[in-house]
Design a protein around this motif. Sequence first.
Motif, PDB file in Angstrom:
ATOM      1  N   TYR A  44      -3.965  -1.779   3.962  1.00 52.02           N
ATOM      2  CA  TYR A  44      -3.099  -1.555   2.811  1.00 52.02           C
ATOM      3  C   TYR A  44      -1.764  -2.218   3.106  1.00 52.02           C
ATOM      4  O   TYR A  44      -1.104  -1.879   4.091  1.00 52.02           O
ATOM      5  N   ALA A  45      -1.377  -3.164   2.305  1.00 49.67           N
ATOM      6  CA  ALA A  45      -0.112  -3.874   2.490  1.00 49.67           C
ATOM      7  C   ALA A  45       0.833  -3.445   1.370  1.00 49.67           C
ATOM      8  O   ALA A  45       0.586  -3.727   0.205  1.00 49.67           O
ATOM      9  N   CYS A  50       2.527 -12.079  -2.967  1.00 49.29           N
ATOM     10  CA  CYS A  50       2.955 -13.422  -2.551  1.00 49.29           C
ATOM     11  C   CYS A  50       3.473 -13.448  -1.116  1.00 49.29           C
ATOM     12  O   CYS A  50       3.451 -14.486  -0.468  1.00 49.29           O
ATOM     13  N   GLU A  51       3.959 -12.312  -0.618  1.00 49.09           N
ATOM     14  CA  GLU A  51       4.555 -12.298   0.711  1.00 49.09           C
ATOM     15  C   GLU A  51       3.530 -12.549   1.813  1.00 49.09           C
ATOM     16  O   GLU A  51       3.847 -13.121   2.848  1.00 49.09           O
ATOM     17  N   PRO A  53       0.558 -14.558   1.965  1.00 44.90           N
ATOM     18  CA  PRO A  53       0.288 -15.963   2.295  1.00 44.90           C
ATOM     19  C   PRO A  53       1.536 -16.742   2.699  1.00 44.90           C
ATOM     20  O   PRO A  53       1.472 -17.644   3.514  1.00 44.90           O
ATOM     21  N   GLU A  54       2.697 -16.360   2.141  1.00 41.33           N
ATOM     22  CA  GLU A  54       3.925 -17.067   2.517  1.00 41.33           C
ATOM     23  C   GLU A  54       4.259 -16.817   3.985  1.00 41.33           C
ATOM     24  O   GLU A  54       4.651 -17.728   4.708  1.00 41.33           O
ATOM     25  N   ASN A  55       4.110 -15.586   4.448  1.00 44.60           N
ATOM     26  CA  ASN A  55       4.380 -15.287   5.852  1.00 44.60           C
ATOM     27  C   ASN A  55       3.326 -15.901   6.765  1.00 44.60           C
ATOM     28  O   ASN A  55       3.622 -16.287   7.890  1.00 44.60           O
ATOM     29  N   GLY A  56       2.084 -15.981   6.307  1.00 42.82           N
ATOM     30  CA  GLY A  56       1.037 -16.572   7.123  1.00 42.82           C
ATOM     31  C   GLY A  56       1.279 -18.046   7.391  1.00 42.82           C
ATOM     32  O   GLY A  56       0.921 -18.563   8.449  1.00 42.82           O
ATOM     33  N   ALA A  57       1.904 -18.731   6.457  1.00 42.08           N
ATOM     34  CA  ALA A  57       2.194 -20.158   6.648  1.00 42.08           C
ATOM     35  C   ALA A  57       3.443 -20.375   7.496  1.00 42.08           C
ATOM     36  O   ALA A  57       3.647 -21.463   8.019  1.00 42.08           O
ATOM     37  N   ASP A  58       4.245 -19.344   7.640  1.00 42.19           N
ATOM     38  CA  ASP A  58       5.491 -19.459   8.405  1.00 42.19           C
ATOM     39  C   ASP A  58       5.260 -18.924   9.813  1.00 42.19           C
ATOM     40  O   ASP A  58       5.587 -17.789  10.130  1.00 42.19           O
TER      41      ASP A  58
END
Length: 103
Positions: A44-45, A50-51, A53-58
């Motif tokens: 459970y997030a 959007c947060e 996939p954005e954090n996964g790429a960073d």
Amino acid sequence: MEVNGLIHVWIHALEEKRLKPEYEPLDISPELKKLSHRGYSVNYAHSHTCEIPENGADILHFIYVHNRALKHTSLIKSSWNSAWCRGDDPKLLEKLKHKDPKF
């Protein structure tokens, strides 16, 4: 096109690239035979969708944010590494190999 039991559809915004895909989907059927079901995981997030996939790429944020939180416990050891390459890279399957020999 059907590969690995999935139907893949090529869609491109540029009209001249719509007719033929720039690369073919990988046939991972030999790798699928090595997989086994080990159970389920439910996460459970409590954040905006959007947060994630954005954090996964960073990848750098993992080092500065998550390692600081994890240093207060001896139960969890972690390290993150990432690399990006094109889908038509001839060494793509080699680059996807896990560093741990168990995988």
